[in-house]
Design an enzyme around this catalytic site. Structure first.
Site, PDB file in Angstrom:
ATOM      1  N   SER A   1       5.194   2.196  11.030  1.00  0.00           N
ATOM      2  CA  SER A   1       6.513   1.748  10.610  1.00  0.00           C
ATOM      3  C   SER A   1       7.447   1.903  11.795  1.00  0.00           C
ATOM      4  CB  SER A   1       6.990   2.607   9.451  1.00  0.00           C
ATOM      5  OG  SER A   1       8.395   2.587   9.378  1.00  0.00           O
TER       6      SER A   1
ATOM      7  N   HIS B   1      -7.727   1.028 -17.139  1.00  0.00           N
ATOM      8  CA  HIS B   1      -6.260   1.121 -17.225  1.00  0.00           C
ATOM      9  C   HIS B   1      -5.694   1.968 -16.098  1.00  0.00           C
ATOM     10  CE1 HIS B   1      -6.960  -0.434 -21.293  1.00  0.00           C
ATOM     11  NE2 HIS B   1      -7.905   0.492 -21.372  1.00  0.00           N
TER      12      HIS B   1
ATOM     13  N   LYS C   1       4.016   6.964   9.027  1.00  0.00           N
ATOM     14  CA  LYS C   1       3.327   5.954   8.232  1.00  0.00           C
ATOM     15  C   LYS C   1       2.142   5.314   8.936  1.00  0.00           C
ATOM     16  CE  LYS C   1       5.338   3.919   5.048  1.00  0.00           C
ATOM     17  NZ  LYS C   1       5.100   3.844   3.632  1.00  0.00           N
TER      18      LYS C   1
ATOM     19  N   GLU D   1      -3.150  -5.775   2.500  1.00  0.00           N
ATOM     20  CA  GLU D   1      -1.937  -6.285   1.843  1.00  0.00           C
ATOM     21  C   GLU D   1      -1.732  -7.765   2.160  1.00  0.00           C
ATOM     22  OE1 GLU D   1       1.410  -3.755   2.776  1.00  0.00           O
ATOM     23  OE2 GLU D   1       0.355  -1.989   2.053  1.00  0.00           O
TER      24      GLU D   1
END
Ligand code: ARG
Length: 466
Positions: free
Chosen positions: A284, A163, A290, A297
């Site tokens: 970024s 979980h 970043k 992804e």
């Protein structure tokens, strides 16, 4: 006039009184995408021609002319010089027309005892077989990369999650080997699909077979097929092998996507378990701090394309009566797209895994949080004679007590421990350590470092055996 010429170019103008419209021509043409089958098409044609010659349907001179014409065409295609024409609809007619331009009547004889229906089914199978072999090799590369990393981290402790909450400590090597198992099953599925793909449709002709004395087994042998498709109607019409490929590819990408999701989580600064090499990340345009895990992804996102291909093909096939229908021309783009996605993803991942930098300190720190050794304490009480349910209850109370005091289980004093259960002695300390916890799970398939080393050796042997 130009349109009439177009119909003539396709070789069936005799039957028609008007040419197809420009729009219909574009709508029905497939050469823009099926030209990827060109080398398979030539390979299939050469095997067919050799068979025609050996059964007496083609002279030696014609065969030689076809062979030299095809050699030239292959060269033109490889050099990017071949002139593809949508007037000639698809890859098959383009190549056949060029052959006839080059060698005359011998080129026109090539299509004896053959139809584009068995020709295209053969080409797709040949092409897909080659692609499956590429995928299989890439799966080996990826598994090797994972195993090598697991080998360095057989003792590295990280939190195992259920979980998405810290559950029990595991070793990072063990976690990586879970993916090795998944990719090994993906390879099994691909190999299995290869067997059914690797059968020869040629000889089925349009649908019913041919009146010529052909030798299908000879063609199958020379193309490396394991056998022939046994029924001509089935041979030209079913694309289940392509669906199987997309299905196996979908499962594979599902595994890649789960792994990607973990990489993204692990790389989040909040978690900080790993760092990916810079070449797999981007910055970024607005936030200078970043470093985004773009590759995982995108792989997670591209998984959807492969599922889409599977759905396209299943839907393409479901309403088709026997035998060939033009619907089947739509099989190619989904197969190509699924194959490209899988091949490119695996290629990048094998490289990316090799460059994962592991932050073992962060992993260990996280494993120590969340009372991850609570189960070990319960197991300890069971070994001292308490029934498991009572042990579970006692430890749950201990966890609550520790949580209220802002402590970990290991920080409870001996008195506090004895208050939980008089069965707890000083030997509990070893049980509550992370290393003790993982080492205790020392059975086949368990997370203990000794088992991880055994699993690594077994996986290496399995890969070496092919
Ligand atoms: N381009 C066609 C395909 O991909 C080749 C077969 C055409 N056959 C036909 N009967 N129209 O399926």
């Amino acid at each position: 006039m130009a349109d009439q010429l177009a119909n003539k170019a396709e070789g069936w103008s005799g039957r028609f009184s008007e040419p197809v419209s420009e729009l219909v021509k574009r709508y029905t043409a497939s050469v823009d995408f099926d030209r990827r089958l060109a080398l398979a098409d030539i390979q299939g044609s050469l095997a067919h021609a050799a068979m025609l010659q050996s059964v007496g349907l083609l002279s030696e001179a014609d065969l030689a002319a076809i062979q030299s014409g095809m050699a030239q065409i292959r060269g033109e295609i490889e050099r990017g010089e071949f002139k593809w024409s949508i007037d000639l609809e698809d890859v098959h007619l383009n190549i056949e027309r060029r052959l006839t331009d080059l060698v005359g009547d011998a080129g026109k004889r090539l299509h004896t005892a053959r139809s584009r229906n068995d020709q295209v089914a053969t080409d797709v199978r040949l092409w897909l077989r080659g692609t499956i072999d590429d995928v299989l090799q890439l799966l080996v590369d990826l598994q090797r990369a994972l195993i090598d990393l697991a080998d360095c981290h057989a003792d590295t402790i990280m939190p195992g999650f259920t979980h998405l909450q810290v559950a029990q400590p595991v070793t990072f090597g063990h976690h990586l080997l879970a993916y090795v198992e998944m990719f090994a099953r993906d390879a099994e599925r691909m190999s299995d699909c290869r067997r059914r793909t690797n059968r020869l449709p040629l000889g089925a002709a349009a649908l019913a077979g041919t009146s010529y004395p052909i030798d299908r087994e000879q063609v199958a042998r020379s193309l490396g097929f394991e056998g022939v498709c046994e029924n001509s109607l089935d041979a030209v019409s079913d694309r289940d092998f392509a669906i199987e490929f997309c299905s196996a590819a979908s499962l594979l990408m599902m595994h890649v996507s789960r792994f990607s999701e973990e990489l993204v989580i692990w790389m989040s600064p909040r978690v900080g378990f790993i760092d990916l090499a810079d070449r797999f990340c981007t910055g970024s345009s607005i936030m200078p701090q970043k470093k985004n895990p773009d590759v995982p992804e995108l792989a997670r996102g591209k998984t959807g394309r492969v599922y889409g291909s599977l759905m396209s093909l299943l839907t393409l096939m479901k309403g088709q009566p026997l035998a060939y229908n033009k619907d089947n021309q739509e099989d190619k783009e989904p197969v190509f797209d699924a194959a490209d996605t899988v091949v490119n993803t695996l290629r990048i991942f094998a490289d990316m895994v090799g460059g994962i930098r592991v932050r073992a300190d962060r992993m260990r720190e996280a494993a120590a949080e969340g009372f991850s050794t609570a189960t070990d304490l319960a197991d300890y009480l069971v070994r001292k004679g308490l029934p498991f349910r009572d042990a579970h209850e006692a430890v749950a109370r201990a966890v609550r007590q520790a949580a209220t005091a802002g402590k970990d289980l290991a920080d409870l004093s001996s008195n506090e421990m004895r208050a939980i259960s008089p069965l707890i002695g000083e030997d509990v300390r070893q049980v509550l350590t992370l290393a003790g916890s993982v080492a205790a799970r020392n059975h086949l398939g368990g997370t203990a470092p000794a088992q991880v080393r055994g699993a690594i050796a077994a996986a290496r042997t399995r890969l070496a055996a092919g």
